[in-house]
Write a protein that holds these residues in place. Sequence first.
Motif, PDB file in Angstrom:
ATOM      1  N   GLY A   2      20.954 -12.308  16.781  1.00 57.82           N
ATOM      2  CA  GLY A   2      20.503 -10.944  17.030  1.00 57.82           C
ATOM      3  C   GLY A   2      19.192 -10.604  16.357  1.00 57.82           C
ATOM      4  O   GLY A   2      18.795 -11.220  15.366  1.00 57.82           O
ATOM      5  N   THR A   3      18.510  -9.611  16.917  1.00 62.71           N
ATOM      6  CA  THR A   3      17.278  -9.077  16.341  1.00 62.71           C
ATOM      7  C   THR A   3      17.327  -7.560  16.478  1.00 62.71           C
ATOM      8  O   THR A   3      17.711  -7.034  17.523  1.00 62.71           O
ATOM      9  CB  THR A   3      16.036  -9.674  17.030  1.00 62.71           C
ATOM     10  N   GLN A   4      16.973  -6.871  15.406  1.00 64.30           N
ATOM     11  CA  GLN A   4      17.120  -5.418  15.366  1.00 64.30           C
ATOM     12  C   GLN A   4      15.932  -4.725  16.016  1.00 64.30           C
ATOM     13  O   GLN A   4      14.767  -5.045  15.738  1.00 64.30           O
ATOM     14  CB  GLN A   4      17.258  -4.941  13.912  1.00 64.30           C
ATOM     15  N   THR A  17      14.546  -0.799  16.445  1.00 62.70           N
ATOM     16  CA  THR A  17      14.711   0.582  16.011  1.00 62.70           C
ATOM     17  C   THR A  17      13.606   1.429  16.630  1.00 62.70           C
ATOM     18  O   THR A  17      12.421   1.119  16.454  1.00 62.70           O
ATOM     19  CB  THR A  17      14.661   0.697  14.477  1.00 62.70           C
ATOM     20  N   SER A  46      10.421  -2.054  14.423  1.00 58.48           N
ATOM     21  CA  SER A  46      10.470  -0.597  14.515  1.00 58.48           C
ATOM     22  C   SER A  46       9.290  -0.104  15.329  1.00 58.48           C
ATOM     23  O   SER A  46       8.162  -0.563  15.129  1.00 58.48           O
ATOM     24  CB  SER A  46      10.438   0.013  13.113  1.00 58.48           C
ATOM     25  N   GLY A 102      12.051  -8.376  17.357  1.00 55.46           N
ATOM     26  CA  GLY A 102      12.507  -7.021  17.089  1.00 55.46           C
ATOM     27  C   GLY A 102      11.622  -6.329  16.067  1.00 55.46           C
ATOM     28  O   GLY A 102      10.743  -6.945  15.455  1.00 55.46           O
ATOM     29  N   THR A 107      17.808   1.997  20.369  1.00 56.98           N
ATOM     30  CA  THR A 107      18.018   1.425  19.037  1.00 56.98           C
ATOM     31  C   THR A 107      19.333   0.664  18.983  1.00 56.98           C
ATOM     32  O   THR A 107      20.390   1.212  19.308  1.00 56.98           O
ATOM     33  CB  THR A 107      18.006   2.539  17.976  1.00 56.98           C
ATOM     34  N   ALA A 108      19.256  -0.603  18.604  1.00 56.12           N
ATOM     35  CA  ALA A 108      20.451  -1.459  18.562  1.00 56.12           C
ATOM     36  C   ALA A 108      20.062  -2.834  18.047  1.00 56.12           C
ATOM     37  O   ALA A 108      18.873  -3.152  17.933  1.00 56.12           O
ATOM     38  CB  ALA A 108      21.058  -1.590  19.955  1.00 56.12           C
ATOM     39  N   MET A 109      21.072  -3.632  17.784  1.00 54.52           N
ATOM     40  CA  MET A 109      20.873  -5.061  17.575  1.00 54.52           C
ATOM     41  C   MET A 109      20.906  -5.712  18.956  1.00 54.52           C
ATOM     42  O   MET A 109      21.831  -5.443  19.742  1.00 54.52           O
ATOM     43  CB  MET A 109      21.968  -5.631  16.693  1.00 54.52           C
ATOM     44  N   TYR A 110      19.901  -6.513  19.245  1.00 58.62           N
ATOM     45  CA  TYR A 110      19.802  -7.170  20.539  1.00 58.62           C
ATOM     46  C   TYR A 110      20.139  -8.652  20.403  1.00 58.62           C
ATOM     47  O   TYR A 110      19.627  -9.338  19.513  1.00 58.62           O
ATOM     48  CB  TYR A 110      18.399  -7.000  21.115  1.00 58.62           C
ATOM     49  N   ARG A 158      23.116  -5.633  23.812  1.00 58.36           N
ATOM     50  CA  ARG A 158      22.779  -4.860  22.618  1.00 58.36           C
ATOM     51  C   ARG A 158      24.007  -4.157  22.093  1.00 58.36           C
ATOM     52  O   ARG A 158      24.938  -3.852  22.843  1.00 58.36           O
ATOM     53  CB  ARG A 158      21.659  -3.867  22.907  1.00 58.36           C
TER      54      ARG A 158
END
Length: 129
Positions: A122-124, A126, A11, A9, A91-94, A38
Motif C-alpha cells: 500500500g501507499t498512502q 492524503t 499529500s 502516494g 484519501t485512503a491507503m491505495y 483503496r
Amino acid sequence: QVQLVESGGGSVQAGGSLRLSCAASGYPGRTATMGWFRQAPGKERVGVASISITGRDTYYADSVKGRFTISQDNAKNTLYLQMNTLKPEDTAMYYCAAHFRGWSFPSSRNLDSNQYDYWGQGTQVTVSS
C-alpha cells in the motif's frame, strides 16, 4: 514469488494530481489481471480500477470515473493509476493487486477484492481541502 510494490502516494490539495505506480515481479508480464483498491480509516477496502491482461478492458468505480486512469507498461511489468481532480474523499491507503484467472464478466467483478490473490503493502494518499 509474486511481489507488488506501490509507490507515488503523498499529500496533495484538492484538485491536484498524483500518479501511483505498482512494480510487479516474480511473474512474466502480460499474464495478470491487475487492480487498484483503496481503504480509508474505519472503512472496508473497495475497488477503484482494474485492467485486463492485454489492457483492452478496464473498469472503474463510479466514484473515480472520469478522474482516474489505470494503465500498465507490460515491458516494465508496472501498473499505474493516474489520479486527477483529487477530492478529500479520495484519501485512503491505495493497494495494487493481481490474479491470473483472466478478466471476469460482468466487468464489475474485477473490482471484487476476493478475485485477487496477490497484494502490495500500500501507499498512502492524503487529499486536503
